[in-house]
Design a protein around this motif. Structure first.
Motif, mmCIF file in Angstrom:
data_model
loop_
_atom_site.group_PDB
_atom_site.id
_atom_site.type_symbol
_atom_site.label_atom_id
_atom_site.label_comp_id
_atom_site.label_asym_id
_atom_site.label_seq_id
_atom_site.Cartn_x
_atom_site.Cartn_y
_atom_site.Cartn_z
ATOM 1 N N SER A 101 56.647 1.636 15.596
ATOM 2 C CA SER A 101 56.028 2.252 14.391
ATOM 3 C C SER A 101 55.770 3.764 14.416
ATOM 4 C CB SER A 101 54.742 1.967 14.112
ATOM 5 O OG SER A 101 53.725 2.155 15.214
ATOM 6 N N THR A 102 56.362 4.454 15.648
ATOM 7 C CA THR A 102 56.372 5.882 15.796
ATOM 8 C C THR A 102 56.921 6.647 14.885
ATOM 9 O OG1 THR A 102 56.457 7.450 17.549
ATOM 10 C CG2 THR A 102 58.383 5.985 17.610
ATOM 11 N N VAL A 103 58.226 5.985 14.326
ATOM 12 C CA VAL A 103 58.865 6.708 13.259
ATOM 13 C C VAL A 103 58.293 7.077 11.962
ATOM 14 C CG1 VAL A 103 61.029 5.755 14.206
ATOM 15 C CG2 VAL A 103 60.025 4.704 12.412
ATOM 16 N N VAL A 104 57.096 6.110 11.592
ATOM 17 C CA VAL A 104 56.342 6.410 10.602
ATOM 18 C C VAL A 104 55.101 6.961 11.040
ATOM 19 C CG1 VAL A 104 54.925 5.041 8.761
ATOM 20 C CG2 VAL A 104 57.151 4.323 9.491
ATOM 21 N N LEU A 105 54.435 6.483 12.025
ATOM 22 C CA LEU A 105 53.066 7.322 12.309
ATOM 23 C C LEU A 105 53.093 8.651 13.110
ATOM 24 C CD1 LEU A 105 51.395 4.203 14.108
ATOM 25 C CD2 LEU A 105 51.029 5.021 11.933
ATOM 26 N N THR A 106 54.161 9.245 13.681
ATOM 27 C CA THR A 106 54.142 10.354 14.243
ATOM 28 C C THR A 106 54.099 11.485 13.115
ATOM 29 O OG1 THR A 106 55.419 9.697 16.143
ATOM 30 C CG2 THR A 106 55.537 11.915 15.351
ATOM 31 N N PRO A 107 54.809 11.337 11.952
ATOM 32 C CA PRO A 107 54.659 12.177 11.005
ATOM 33 C C PRO A 107 53.437 12.250 10.360
ATOM 34 C CG PRO A 107 56.254 10.759 10.459
ATOM 35 C CD PRO A 107 55.937 10.447 11.843
ATOM 36 N N ALA A 108 52.818 10.962 9.954
ATOM 37 C CA ALA A 108 51.868 10.738 9.085
ATOM 38 C C ALA A 108 50.651 11.232 9.875
ATOM 39 C CB ALA A 108 51.431 9.363 8.998
ATOM 40 N N LEU A 109 50.525 11.281 11.174
ATOM 41 C CA LEU A 109 49.152 11.710 12.005
ATOM 42 C C LEU A 109 49.496 13.178 12.509
ATOM 43 C CD1 LEU A 109 48.459 8.523 14.125
ATOM 44 C CD2 LEU A 109 47.430 9.388 12.002
ATOM 45 N N LYS A 110 50.665 13.739 11.958
ATOM 46 C CA LYS A 110 51.155 15.229 12.498
ATOM 47 C C LYS A 110 51.133 15.543 14.088
ATOM 48 C CE LYS A 110 48.421 16.589 8.099
ATOM 49 N NZ LYS A 110 47.202 17.209 7.896
ATOM 50 N N LEU A 111 51.765 14.660 14.602
ATOM 51 C CA LEU A 111 51.854 14.506 16.211
ATOM 52 C C LEU A 111 53.146 15.578 16.280
ATOM 53 C CD1 LEU A 111 51.065 10.969 17.022
ATOM 54 C CD2 LEU A 111 49.583 12.768 17.263
ATOM 55 N N ASP A 112 53.174 16.170 17.448
ATOM 56 C CA ASP A 112 54.210 17.066 17.776
ATOM 57 C C ASP A 112 55.446 16.146 18.501
ATOM 58 O OD1 ASP A 112 52.677 19.262 16.929
ATOM 59 O OD2 ASP A 112 51.986 19.338 18.897
ATOM 60 N N SER A 113 55.209 14.952 19.101
ATOM 61 C CA SER A 113 56.281 14.173 19.580
ATOM 62 C C SER A 113 56.271 12.819 19.292
ATOM 63 C CB SER A 113 56.251 14.331 21.093
ATOM 64 O OG SER A 113 56.827 13.395 21.832
#
Length: 402
Positions: A101-113
């Motif tokens: 799910s990182t491909v969805v959650l990373t941009p949604a949570l504005k994470l750098d990696s």
């Protein structure tokens, strides 16, 4: 009298264990709040929200295993054997899904990696196994073993997470340490999973999984509700306000987690209960803890500020009591959801999802700030607790083992 003394002793052990676990987790939050800037601490808090929601399968397995053992103690070996056969598969699946799910959650949570969310998935593998261990200990009322697992969980996170932050003060480093430290409770509770053959009646793994799905659904709804504000804050607020809200959530989680030992200790009795008296006593006790938490925070806000990160979060001081209120009301909801699962009443999930929709409507429909979001969580939780309490008790279906 003997059973009363045993219950009080068990309650004291579990309370101490859960308090130790929550103090350790709180300690890690404080360390993180002091070592990370508000922006990074907000990101780490959002990652904690992912882990908490991801543990829903662990809690589902725990609830089902504990209930079945409590109401069918003579068949406990078969129940434990079925639990062991399903745990590894469930843990691996949960970890893989969350990591992907990182491909969805990373941009949604504005994470750098993308790596921190992957690490959340890795941490959830041992945490799911731990859920099965807790269910076995809880159902058999082995409070010493359950206490040991809880303490190992808290200190595994504290030691692992703090070590990661000391190596590098970043959310990614914290998650590496947490993923490693999450294996400590599995090691401590390993004996709970071994030595149970299939002698006697064999319990259907499909039956256990089906009930676990229903329990997991209800717990998923509750965990989404109780953690969605951290994700909303990260998504809706600017990074500074997100960090301030994350600081307030330290207090909210303390108020939420502290009374949970009540749910754990009374769960076997709730599973066997045929009247509402046990539920009323448990709700009264949890609500009493909540009143004390809110009153103490309102009377001593500067002391509470020290507990949630110090002067860099001083803007939130006057509103900390709202976070204590939100956490306390969610603690009552937690108890009532587990009480419904103890009597196999899964229809409560509809009410919880309605509460989730109510929070979303408020946060995104009318727009709220820090104060509004905290008030929304508290208000929705009060209405939900009242509604769940009024759900009538129904006959419990017998445990099937085929």
């Amino acid at each position: 009298m003997k059973s009363l003394r045993a219950a009080l002793t068990g309650g004291g052990l579990v309370a101490a264990g859960m308090m130790g676990m929550n103090i350790a987790v709180y300690g890690f939050n404080v360390v993180a709040a002091r070592l990370l800037v508000p922006r990074d601490f907000g990101a780490l808090t959002a990652l904690f929200g992912i882990i908490l929601v991801g543990t829903v399968w662990a809690l589902g397995l725990q609830a089902v295993t504990a209930r079945r053992i409590a109401v069918d103690h003579d068949n406990r070996s078969a129940i434990i054997s079925a639990t062991v056969r399903t745990t590894l598969l469930v843990a691996t699946t949960v970890g893989t899904v969350v990591a992907a799910s990182t491909v969805v959650l990373t941009p949604a949570l504005k994470l750098d990696s993308y790596l921190p969310v992957v690490l959340c998935g890795l941490a959830l593998v041992p945490l799911t196994i731990m859920g099965a261990q807790c269910g076995i200990a809880q159902g058999q009322e082995q409070w010493g073993s359950l206490t040991a697992v809880y303490l190992a969980n808290g200190f595994g996170r504290l030691i692992g997470g703090a070590a990661g932050l000391l190596v590098s003060a970043t959310p990614t480093a914290a998650m590496v340490g947490l993923a490693i430290g999450s294996w400590l409770p599995v090691l401590v509770g390993a004996r709970l999973l071994v030595g149970h053959g299939d002698a006697g009646e064999r319990l259907s793994r499909r039956s256990l999984l089906r009930e676990a799905v229903f329990s997991t659904h209800a717990l998923l709804a509750y965990l989404v509700l109780s953690n969605m504000d951290s994700l909303i804050a990260r998504n809706q607020f600017d990074q500074h306000d997100s960090g301030l809200y994350a600081s307030g959530l330290i207090l909210a989680k303390a108020a939420l987690f502290f009374p949970q030992f009540v749910s754990v200790v009374v769960f076997p009795n709730l599973a066997r209960a045929t009247t509402h008296h046990a539920r009323l006593r448990a709700v009264t006790l949890v609500a009493g803890f909540g009143v004390l938490a809110v009153a103490a925070t309102a009377a001593l806000p500067r002391v509470a500020l020290i507990l949630v990160g110090g002067e860099q979060y001083s803007e939130i001081t006057g509103r900390l009591w709202l976070f204590a209120l939100a956490g306390s009301t969610l603690a009552v909801v937690h108890l009532l959801v587990f009480e419904a699962l103890a009597r196999n009443a899964h229809g409560v999930v509809v009410l919880v999802w309605c509460a989730v929709l109510a929070v979303l409507a408020s946060a995104y429909g009318i727009g709220v700030g820090i104060t509004g979001l905290a008030l929304t969580m508290a208000g929705v939780a009060v209405v939900l607790a009242t509604a769940v309490y009024l759900v009538p008790m129904r006959s419990r279906e017998p445990v099937s083992a085929s």
